[in-house]
Design an enzyme around this catalytic site. Sequence first.
Site, PDB file in Angstrom:
ATOM      1  N   LYS B 270       0.834  -1.200   0.000  1.00 37.20           N
ATOM      2  CA  LYS B 270       0.000   0.000   0.000  1.00 37.20           C
ATOM      3  C   LYS B 270       0.872   1.255   0.000  1.00 37.20           C
ATOM      4  CE  LYS B 270      -3.885  -2.200   0.106  1.00 37.20           C
ATOM      5  NZ  LYS B 270      -4.836  -2.337   1.199  1.00 37.20           N
ATOM      6  N   ASP B 365      -2.990  -7.178   0.186  1.00 37.26           N
ATOM      7  CA  ASP B 365      -1.577  -7.240   0.599  1.00 37.26           C
ATOM      8  C   ASP B 365      -1.370  -8.213   1.761  1.00 37.26           C
ATOM      9  OD1 ASP B 365      -3.040  -5.590   2.299  1.00 37.26           O
ATOM     10  OD2 ASP B 365      -1.313  -4.333   2.813  1.00 37.26           O
ATOM     11  N   ASP B 401      -2.410  -8.586  17.444  1.00 33.14           N
ATOM     12  CA  ASP B 401      -3.233  -7.914  16.441  1.00 33.14           C
ATOM     13  C   ASP B 401      -4.404  -8.816  16.029  1.00 33.14           C
ATOM     14  OD1 ASP B 401      -3.055  -5.473  14.564  1.00 33.14           O
ATOM     15  OD2 ASP B 401      -3.392  -7.141  13.163  1.00 33.14           O
ATOM     16  N   GLU B 430      -5.918  -7.091  20.905  1.00 34.34           N
ATOM     17  CA  GLU B 430      -6.435  -5.964  20.130  1.00 34.34           C
ATOM     18  C   GLU B 430      -7.630  -6.458  19.324  1.00 34.34           C
ATOM     19  OE1 GLU B 430      -6.252  -3.219  16.374  1.00 34.34           O
ATOM     20  OE2 GLU B 430      -6.037  -5.386  16.496  1.00 34.34           O
ATOM     21  N   TYR B 544       1.608   4.122   6.780  1.00 38.52           N
ATOM     22  CA  TYR B 544       2.000   3.967   5.370  1.00 38.52           C
ATOM     23  C   TYR B 544       3.211   4.801   4.976  1.00 38.52           C
ATOM     24  CZ  TYR B 544      -2.753   2.282   5.683  1.00 38.52           C
ATOM     25  OH  TYR B 544      -3.873   1.629   6.089  1.00 38.52           O
TER      26      TYR B 544
END
Lengths: 683, 683
Positions: B270, B365, B401, B430, B544
């Site tokens: 990205k 991705d 995550d 999370e 990013y």
Amino acid sequence: MTDAPAHREAPDAEAVPAVPSAPERAPSRVAVERLYPEIDGGRFPAKRVAGDEMVVEVNAVADGHDELRCALLHRRDGATAWTETPMTSLVNDRWRGSFPVPALGAYEYTAEAWIDRFRTWRRDFERRLEVRQDVAVELLVAAQLVGAAAARTTGEAARKLHATSRALLPPVDVQARIKTALDETLLGLMDEHGERANVTRYPRTARVMVDPPRAAFSAWYELFPRSASTKAGKHGTFRDVIDRLPYIAGLGFDVLYLPPIHPIGITHRKGKNNAVTCGIDDPGSPWAIGAGAGGHTAIHPKLGTIDDFRALVRAAGEHGMDVALDIAFQCSPDHPWITEHPLWFRRRPDGTARYAENPPKKYEDIYPLDFESGDWRGLWEALRDVFLYWAEQGVHIFRVDNPHTKPFAFWEWVIAEVKRAHPEALFLAEAFTRPQVMYELAKVGFSQSYTYFAWRNSAWELRQYFEELTQTELSEFFRPNLWPNTPDILTEYLQAGGEPAFRARLLLAATLGANYGIYGPSFEKGEAIPRAPGSEEYRDSEKYEVRTWDVDESSAMADFIRRVNAIRRENEALHNDRSLRFHPVDNEQLLCYSKQSADGESVIVVVVNVDPHFTQSGWVHLPPADVGMPDGAPFQVHDLLGDARYIWEGDGHFVQLDPRSTPAHIFAVRKKLRSEREFEYYF
Amino acid sequence: MTDAPAHREAPDAEAVPAVPSAPERAPSRVAVERLYPEIDGGRFPAKRVAGDEMVVEVNAVADGHDELRCALLHRRDGATAWTETPMTSLVNDRWRGSFPVPALGAYEYTAEAWIDRFRTWRRDFERRLEVRQDVAVELLVAAQLVGAAAARTTGEAARKLHATSRALLPPVDVQARIKTALDETLLGLMDEHGERANVTRYPRTARVMVDPPRAAFSAWYELFPRSASTKAGKHGTFRDVIDRLPYIAGLGFDVLYLPPIHPIGITHRKGKNNAVTCGIDDPGSPWAIGAGAGGHTAIHPKLGTIDDFRALVRAAGEHGMDVALDIAFQCSPDHPWITEHPLWFRRRPDGTARYAENPPKKYEDIYPLDFESGDWRGLWEALRDVFLYWAEQGVHIFRVDNPHTKPFAFWEWVIAEVKRAHPEALFLAEAFTRPQVMYELAKVGFSQSYTYFAWRNSAWELRQYFEELTQTELSEFFRPNLWPNTPDILTEYLQAGGEPAFRARLLLAATLGANYGIYGPSFEKGEAIPRAPGSEEYRDSEKYEVRTWDVDESSAMADFIRRVNAIRRENEALHNDRSLRFHPVDNEQLLCYSKQSADGESVIVVVVNVDPHFTQSGWVHLPPADVGMPDGAPFQVHDLLGDARYIWEGDGHFVQLDPRSTPAHIFAVRKKLRSEREFEYYF
């Protein structure tokens, strides 16, 4: 249960040998938790009555976004095969399902959840279509899932699934394949035959005990048979009680409860007003059970014979009433067991018998039983046989005296034993003791329980207590039976409040509780004089002497009772306790509550003035939606006691109650209120 | 635990063969129920930290009036012998006891209750004496009980009990015997050696998992290491992070949390602001893990070497900080596992890899892992080894995550596996998903959990949510970790509220939650510009691109954070969540709550203005007794933020807060307020 649920016989987990799977599967991704109801991890059953729908909830969650399905499994206790009914998703990963309990006895239930790959695929597929994603590959996935389902089944379903699987593949046109994939019939077939991935069974099995409907809805009338004669001073008989049945049934009661009917001990017999010494003619307390004429399976000779008793049970049945017997497991010093079974009684180190006491109080006319002696089995079986004997005489309701002074384990065993032979048997626990002990007795099997109702007289006390009884897990196993008075309890409220107090308390008992009772004819007569100031005992209590009552079925009180009992019978909302909800009133002497039937068709709102002395008025806060009415529209409430009708609109409603005329409104909420729009020419 | 509790080694119920008893005993009369805490019938452990006192409650009841005693049994998980501590009777047949949990790892506990015949006898004996009953026979009973206890034991205790038993018999004078019977030393001996009748063990064993204290009290600081350089445009390194440690530690944080530090995929990388295509210099998202340089155990070459990383962990430790790593179990298309372990990834029927998606959203991705494949064991073990690898590098805090997209069973297994080798390991979940899924992750082992705090901005929302988290059973296993912002969450409240909003949210997070964190330096800088209106993404998000931050330890915000963290550390009341209580305020923009330490010595009252725009004032309703102060006496509250002191008296207290100067008071309640009575010459 939802309409026309798919029942499916599911094999019992333990009964089917595990199929060795190669390769070994990963542990299930589904967690199934928090089954409700489940009393103490399944140790005790919930309670329902025959004809109820048993509603069960459970949590089911998995990681990710897969669609789950959840099923309720149930079976009669002792059966091996489970019956499966689908559960419906509520909010917050909670699921609800239900099954009918038509038969008496225990049912088992648990829940199962799994990942539904086809429904997951279908939901995602629809989302993809919405944004016009290319779905060619997704249709191949569908063909795989449907093909696998076909391979898993046989017959017509397999044939249809095979055909559908092929219809999802090229060269069939994409639009046709999309239509096929979303077809509702396919969805039904896949629900039935699609793979159940990651099946997880709730780790325990819960139980529900199903009793006769009378366990949940009953009106009791207690009387002393020996006071049933119409001739002053004459010892009443079962035949006299038979003569009084039309009066009692006419008032609307359906359980006739008799204090112990056995021979009464002579030794240490109590005299009138509980005097330590008794006169030659004093009949003694019926709870001092046992004499030369017999014990717990004998009948006091002056009441009649066993045939008279059977005639009473029969006659009561003809009036729609059950006879309930008082089972008091204690013995007078003259009970045959004292000599036949010395091991069943405790002795002190000096060899004397240990009479009942709660130090420093002594009850020398009563010997308690020793449930822990070397011959405990002999005693337990003899006590069971007492129940079985009376059950054989047609009695299947037992009011148990002081169960909290006998072991829980005994009650659990004996109630199960009696129900095994007589699944219709009901047991009312007379335990006025600490809450946890009362609740434990309900858990181990008592069908109904006396409560603290007699001593909850202010509006806030009633609200607090009945929210505890009906809005918590207690409502699953503890069925309150509400008594304004008993031969032991003449409350200060009744002593001070006169007839308005009696009316208010009867109405509260009869509408707060689906089960209630009165001790009569004392109640109808408004008997309110205590033995001494500050005492809850009656002066000249029937417990110690024969009384005569001049019952009058045309009295104002009889009329009031008859009316309240009729309203109870005719309005299904009053046949349960679980729907009880309180509504705020801005006058603390007024109590407002409502009940609804399971289908919501019957809705009753009660407003009671708990002050027996003064007229009270105030505003009831009751938004229409709380009683199933549309908000913003007026609705009618019909006072079933006074027959007046009111239109209520908005959230606040004015009420005024004069205790001398009527202590309460019992409103039936009328769903439909006509308006001009229903007039023929309106449109 | 009460002072100096009697510990006693109790044999394990299963380990000791049953002694055949003749004659058979009646079932126990004691019921032991409703152990608390006990998560899902003991399926999951409660959570505590080392040094806590584990408080346990249970119901114990028997029929009749006998005196019960109750004991708490506990042992380290895996031990066979139980340690027994006495429980204390509360109201309503509830008992409470406790045991210390000094060591990391699991403990088991259960409870046992029995009838204490001697205490029952003694209580009745005292009642008899009060009304001057003849107690000669009762003294014989005492002699029997004491004699039986003597026969049950040996040594000095047996000798004393034998002697006492004789001293309770004639010819000893009655008054002397009464004195002997009531002797406190005898009571102690009988407590220890008297018969335990009707012993009942609670039917299940519950568990508690003991974590390091940081599991219950921590302040997290998240930063992107690649943005840690002080030179604009330069890719930051671990060495740059080391240089920033004094700043972060100086602010008062004790956990430094790094987003993934691994090589980042090239395929479908990205670009800036999550663009689908990326420029040649775009670094990609750290969560697109894996490239030629390696996967989950490799380090992004531009961040440094493994030695640099170890140096960072060491340096953080020297500043009193732990390093927490972000463990995101997902792979970029370039991750080595894609080719090494094709079975670990799902493929579509056309053979293409199944990238991550939540239809219709696609994350091309990222490839998710297949936890159910034929090689699930290989995958699970490889993932465990990721944790173990980093644990060996000195990391024992893992921020996981999206754990809600991986199976619960995997987490339960892997957390147990990691803790077996590293009992100090902590796991932060999370999972921003449905409540039941978040709670399930906490049950299966996560030490802390992100919450909905970021989206609870009004006073009533905060109150409702934190009452659910801290006043229900959730508080036993779900440890909230509160984040005002994260790299994914720039709330509308922060976007609109400016610096006052940042201050209010930090203070709420730091005082409502014993665990909290911020994403910096974005937070200190008040970064509040979204990528687009209505978005919670930052414009030019660090996710990013490489950013550079000019941190300033002397800024007003740094000063505020430093002060709040110092107050947290110094006031033990803020080290727990379970004591959180809300107090009414008559202005709905003000929120008032208090916390206390377990010993009640530290009491903090917080009042926050949740309106970042306007000054708000109102009356806090806080009766002194609610914060441990005597009613009717004034007490001092000391604002630790502004250093002002106020005298509060009565139940209502006026508060006014200007968000531009200070959004809140953090009051320390001072137990003692001096008065003239303490003046030397007063009396």
